[in-house]
Scaffold this active site. Structure first.
Site, PDB file in Angstrom:
ATOM      1  CE  LYS A  54      52.540  50.564  40.297  1.00  0.00           C
ATOM      2  NZ  LYS A  54      51.980  51.741  39.609  1.00  0.00           N
ATOM      3  CG  ASP A 114      43.230  36.928  32.740  1.00  0.00           C
ATOM      4  OD1 ASP A 114      42.454  36.034  32.392  1.00  0.00           O
ATOM      5  OD2 ASP A 114      43.279  38.029  32.152  1.00  0.00           O
ATOM      6  CE  LYS A 142      39.643  38.273  35.079  1.00  0.00           C
ATOM      7  NZ  LYS A 142      39.914  39.251  34.010  1.00  0.00           N
ATOM      8  CG  PHE A 163      39.195  44.309  33.347  1.00  0.00           C
ATOM      9  CD1 PHE A 163      40.344  43.607  33.008  1.00  0.00           C
ATOM     10  CD2 PHE A 163      39.329  45.500  34.040  1.00  0.00           C
ATOM     11  CE1 PHE A 163      41.604  44.090  33.339  1.00  0.00           C
ATOM     12  CE2 PHE A 163      40.588  45.994  34.373  1.00  0.00           C
ATOM     13  CZ  PHE A 163      41.716  45.280  34.018  1.00  0.00           C
ATOM     14  NE  ARG A 176      47.616  49.852  40.995  1.00  0.00           N
ATOM     15  CZ  ARG A 176      47.895  48.794  40.232  1.00  0.00           C
ATOM     16  NH1 ARG A 176      47.501  47.591  40.601  1.00  0.00           N
ATOM     17  NH2 ARG A 176      48.567  48.923  39.107  1.00  0.00           N
TER      18      ARG A 176
END
Ligand code: IMP
Ligand code: MG
Length: 190
Positions: A54, A114, A142, A163, A176
């Site tokens: 999502k 990531d 990242k 994060f 979100r």
């Protein structure tokens, strides 16, 4: 961020430690990414944007609106087994594409790379379906991502190994809905 917490107007309080990328900066970068993807387009059919649900939803909708050429949209949901804050690279398809991608220019629209494990799995999977070309546009990357060799043509921002939430990115399904990218306060996940 007392008094100036950018998440406060959205009903969150004291949950982020910093604003990383504000909405105008996101919009400007997305305009540049869209212009670059369009300039490189040489398939007779429109690019097929594949949104990885999502997290990439907000990026996908803004990216499609910023593209100066017509596009088509597809949505895919995958789940990578792992903890809440890291992935394992073992991926399962929860929702597959609705259309045949053979001969198409596929543009995977990703929120963040990531480890890159999810994306490398997805690239292999889609490549086996015979597209004319596959590109990846990722809003965030990242430093860990450099460990996996990936053909990511379009990157929005390189960010530190922290994060982040907002603009589609979640922590336990929260944040979100924020229109910017921020850092989750440590007390939220410790
Ligand atoms: P990868 O397989 O390690 O590249 O993980 C990619 C997925 O992990 C992304 O599509 C996100 O859903 C999630 N993810 C990785 N880092 C973050 C983060 O900082 N915030 C929120 N989600 C993240
Ligand atoms: Mg997630």
């Amino acid at each position: 961020m007392e008094g100036t917490d950018p998440a406060a107007p959205h009903g969150y309080g004291g949950e982020l430690s910093a604003l990383l990328i504000d909405a105008p900066t996101l919009a400007a970068k997305i305009g540049q990414l869209a212009a670059a993807v369009a300039a490189d387009h040489d398939n007779e059919r429109p690019p097929l944007l594949v949104c990885v649900l999502k997290g990439a939803v907000l990026f996908m909708t803004d990216f499609a609106r910023a593209l100066p050429i017509p596009s088509e949209m597809e949505f895919m949901a995958v789940s990578s087994y792992g903890s809440a804050t890291s992935s394992s690279g073992v991926v399962r398809i929860l929702k597959d594409l609705d259309s045949d991608i053979s001969g198409r220019r596929v543009v995977i629209v990703e929120d963040i790379i990531d480890s890159g494990l999810t994306l490398s799995w997805l690239l292999k999977n889609l490549e086996s379906r015979g597209p004319a070309q596959i590109d990846v546009v990722a809003l965030l990357r990242k430093p860990e991502a450099v460990k996996v060799p990936l053909q990511v043509g379009y990157i929005g921002f390189d960010i530190p190994t922290e994060f982040v939430v907002g603009y589609g990115l979640d922590y336990a399904e929260r944040y979100r809905d924020l229109p910017f990218v921020g850092l989750l306060a440590e007390h939220m996940y410790r």
